[in-house]
Design a protein around this motif. Sequence first.
Motif, PDB file in Angstrom:
ATOM      1  N   THR A  44      42.807  51.742  37.576  1.00 48.51           N
ATOM      2  CA  THR A  44      41.785  51.169  36.690  1.00 48.51           C
ATOM      3  C   THR A  44      42.299  50.860  35.283  1.00 48.51           C
ATOM      4  OG1 THR A  44      41.066  53.404  36.068  1.00 48.51           O
ATOM      5  CG2 THR A  44      39.925  52.348  37.915  1.00 48.51           C
ATOM      6  N   TYR A  45      43.563  51.221  34.991  1.00 51.23           N
ATOM      7  CA  TYR A  45      44.005  51.044  33.605  1.00 51.23           C
ATOM      8  C   TYR A  45      44.276  49.581  33.254  1.00 51.23           C
ATOM      9  CZ  TYR A  45      48.932  50.722  35.069  1.00 51.23           C
ATOM     10  OH  TYR A  45      50.111  50.327  35.643  1.00 51.23           O
ATOM     11  N   VAL A  46      44.415  48.707  34.254  1.00 46.10           N
ATOM     12  CA  VAL A  46      44.450  47.266  34.003  1.00 46.10           C
ATOM     13  C   VAL A  46      43.164  46.677  34.576  1.00 46.10           C
ATOM     14  CG1 VAL A  46      45.638  45.090  34.431  1.00 46.10           C
ATOM     15  CG2 VAL A  46      46.968  47.172  34.088  1.00 46.10           C
ATOM     16  N   THR A  47      42.253  46.294  33.697  1.00 44.02           N
ATOM     17  CA  THR A  47      40.958  45.763  34.136  1.00 44.02           C
ATOM     18  C   THR A  47      41.125  44.322  34.602  1.00 44.02           C
ATOM     19  OG1 THR A  47      40.383  44.873  31.965  1.00 44.02           O
ATOM     20  CG2 THR A  47      39.837  47.201  32.391  1.00 44.02           C
ATOM     21  N   PRO A  48      40.148  43.790  35.366  1.00 44.21           N
ATOM     22  CA  PRO A  48      40.228  42.385  35.780  1.00 44.21           C
ATOM     23  C   PRO A  48      40.377  41.432  34.597  1.00 44.21           C
ATOM     24  CG  PRO A  48      38.569  43.535  37.064  1.00 44.21           C
ATOM     25  CD  PRO A  48      39.028  44.489  36.004  1.00 44.21           C
ATOM     26  N   ASP A  49      39.691  41.720  33.498  1.00 40.60           N
ATOM     27  CA  ASP A  49      39.798  40.845  32.321  1.00 40.60           C
ATOM     28  C   ASP A  49      41.203  40.906  31.727  1.00 40.60           C
ATOM     29  OD1 ASP A  49      37.199  40.017  32.578  1.00 40.60           O
ATOM     30  OD2 ASP A  49      36.410  41.347  31.010  1.00 40.60           O
ATOM     31  N   MET A  50      41.778  42.110  31.680  1.00 38.85           N
ATOM     32  CA  MET A  50      43.138  42.248  31.162  1.00 38.85           C
ATOM     33  C   MET A  50      44.134  41.517  32.055  1.00 38.85           C
ATOM     34  SD  MET A  50      42.917  46.291  30.166  1.00 38.85           S
ATOM     35  CE  MET A  50      44.679  46.493  29.952  1.00 38.85           C
ATOM     36  N   SER A  98      44.230  33.639  39.864  1.00 35.68           N
ATOM     37  CA  SER A  98      42.949  34.311  39.662  1.00 35.68           C
ATOM     38  C   SER A  98      43.094  35.820  39.790  1.00 35.68           C
ATOM     39  CB  SER A  98      41.923  33.811  40.693  1.00 35.68           C
ATOM     40  OG  SER A  98      40.827  34.690  40.781  1.00 35.68           O
ATOM     41  N   ALA A  99      42.719  36.540  38.739  1.00 36.81           N
ATOM     42  CA  ALA A  99      42.787  38.003  38.775  1.00 36.81           C
ATOM     43  C   ALA A  99      41.854  38.562  39.840  1.00 36.81           C
ATOM     44  CB  ALA A  99      42.426  38.572  37.403  1.00 36.81           C
ATOM     45  N   ARG A 100      40.699  37.972  40.002  1.00 36.63           N
ATOM     46  CA  ARG A 100      39.758  38.443  41.016  1.00 36.63           C
ATOM     47  C   ARG A 100      40.375  38.328  42.406  1.00 36.63           C
ATOM     48  NH1 ARG A 100      36.342  36.192  44.497  1.00 36.63           N
ATOM     49  NH2 ARG A 100      36.780  34.100  43.729  1.00 36.63           N
ATOM     50  N   ASN A 101      40.982  37.190  42.694  1.00 40.20           N
ATOM     51  CA  ASN A 101      41.619  37.006  43.997  1.00 40.20           C
ATOM     52  C   ASN A 101      42.767  37.985  44.204  1.00 40.20           C
ATOM     53  OD1 ASN A 101      39.905  34.920  44.697  1.00 40.20           O
ATOM     54  ND2 ASN A 101      41.345  33.299  44.114  1.00 40.20           N
ATOM     55  N   LEU A 102      43.565  38.173  43.148  1.00 40.19           N
ATOM     56  CA  LEU A 102      44.721  39.050  43.274  1.00 40.19           C
ATOM     57  C   LEU A 102      44.292  40.498  43.505  1.00 40.19           C
ATOM     58  CD1 LEU A 102      47.694  39.632  43.279  1.00 40.19           C
ATOM     59  CD2 LEU A 102      47.714  39.445  40.780  1.00 40.19           C
ATOM     60  N   ALA A 103      43.269  40.945  42.775  1.00 37.28           N
ATOM     61  CA  ALA A 103      42.774  42.310  42.961  1.00 37.28           C
ATOM     62  C   ALA A 103      42.238  42.506  44.379  1.00 37.28           C
ATOM     63  CB  ALA A 103      41.697  42.620  41.937  1.00 37.28           C
ATOM     64  N   SER A 104      41.542  41.508  44.889  1.00 36.94           N
ATOM     65  CA  SER A 104      41.037  41.597  46.267  1.00 36.94           C
ATOM     66  C   SER A 104      42.187  41.606  47.267  1.00 36.94           C
ATOM     67  CB  SER A 104      40.098  40.419  46.556  1.00 36.94           C
ATOM     68  OG  SER A 104      38.959  40.451  45.722  1.00 36.94           O
ATOM     69  N   ALA A 105      43.214  40.813  46.984  1.00 31.56           N
ATOM     70  CA  ALA A 105      44.346  40.706  47.910  1.00 31.56           C
ATOM     71  C   ALA A 105      45.136  42.004  47.984  1.00 31.56           C
ATOM     72  CB  ALA A 105      45.251  39.551  47.492  1.00 31.56           C
ATOM     73  N   ILE A 106      45.384  42.665  46.839  1.00 31.62           N
ATOM     74  CA  ILE A 106      46.152  43.913  46.897  1.00 31.62           C
ATOM     75  C   ILE A 106      45.343  44.984  47.615  1.00 31.62           C
ATOM     76  CG2 ILE A 106      45.422  44.806  44.632  1.00 31.62           C
ATOM     77  CD1 ILE A 106      48.929  45.167  46.204  1.00 31.62           C
ATOM     78  N   GLY A 107      44.016  44.966  47.466  1.00 32.99           N
ATOM     79  CA  GLY A 107      43.186  45.912  48.195  1.00 32.99           C
ATOM     80  C   GLY A 107      43.243  45.678  49.693  1.00 32.99           C
ATOM     81  N   ILE A 138      41.333  36.228  51.777  1.00 40.15           N
ATOM     82  CA  ILE A 138      40.847  35.888  50.434  1.00 40.15           C
ATOM     83  C   ILE A 138      40.770  34.381  50.336  1.00 40.15           C
ATOM     84  CG2 ILE A 138      41.178  36.212  47.961  1.00 40.15           C
ATOM     85  CD1 ILE A 138      40.912  38.821  49.654  1.00 40.15           C
ATOM     86  N   SER A 139      39.571  33.846  50.216  1.00 40.26           N
ATOM     87  CA  SER A 139      39.392  32.387  50.196  1.00 40.26           C
ATOM     88  C   SER A 139      39.382  31.845  48.771  1.00 40.26           C
ATOM     89  CB  SER A 139      38.092  32.012  50.895  1.00 40.26           C
ATOM     90  OG  SER A 139      36.989  32.649  50.284  1.00 40.26           O
TER      91      SER A 139
END
Length: 356
Positions: A185-191, A210-219, A355-356
């Motif tokens: 959590t120390y790197v937020t989506p906005d960061m 896209s940070a949102r896409n990347l966060a979903s992809a690593i999960g 991830i679309s």
Amino acid sequence: MPEVLTRSRPFEPQIAVPATLAEALDPAWLTQALSGTSGGSRVIAVEETEVIRTVATKVRFAAAFENGQRGHFCLKGLLDADAATARGGPTCVLEADFYGKVAPIVDMRVPDAVSTVIDRKAQQAVTVMRDLIAEGAVFCSALDPFTAEDALMSLDQLSRLHARSAFLDDAGWIRPRAAQLAKMTYVTPDMLQELLDGPRGEGLSPKVRSARNLASAIGALAERDGGRPQFMIHGDAHAGNIYRTGGGMGVIDWQLLQRGGWALDVAYHLNAVLPVDAAEAGERRLLDEYLAMMRGHGIAMPGAEQAWAQYREAVVYGYYLWSITRRVDPPVIVQFTRRLGQAVMRHDSFGLLGIS
């Protein structure tokens, strides 16, 4: 299984972990730290050769002993670190444990660690190694471009690590890093988005940037990877962690040692060390060569198409790792993020992960 090199466990003196460079080079402290090498002889002189400060500090030095011995060493640890950097101490403990527990049973070329000093309560450690440069080794730069044949030699070294993965059965201290990254959590989506909007994300598609896409992809990758056979992997095998000797390539920097799918290491490694055009032209052949190496070590591996699919998904690991990196020289961050981001685009890694 591969033939195992004869490598001794490093000496583990029960002494304090130095917090500063001055403490680390103090002759009295070094006398204790190096007593396993010197036979207990007192250090009478220390000559600093080079200090390299990144996140951890590496200091090369020569030590003269009272019994007439002289040695060239490299000490690595968090020295003169601020509070934020000091929180990375567990990675130094992990690296020290690699040299103490893993290196002696792995048939690969790594530095010869002579001493590890560990404070498990405070989660801090330093490792003292023989100075590879003094012995004639040449360290690759993080920005050095590899050829396909270079990559084949470094893949051979990684395969020797992966082939010893039965060690994980009794090594709960080696953990799944991809899963940890997905939950941090120390790197937020906005960061993260702010980082990707900078130079490191230039030339990448909006979807991949896209940070949102990347966060979903690593999960998604961590979930899939956790359900696959687990291997002991290096986790950060870019060119800056490779060195060359007259006998071949070796591998350094074990602070991200982890368990995970073999493809995390292979996809990250090839797309970090090879220029984009070289990776695109040679990665399928190199993957096939790696699979053959593993089978030669007696390890069951997936078929070519299944392995290719896992490889294409796994590129996300390295891309995420470098997308969140901040405390490294900007040119290095930009190059690795772009190379790995281009690979994510080329392989449609996000699409493969749903991830679309």
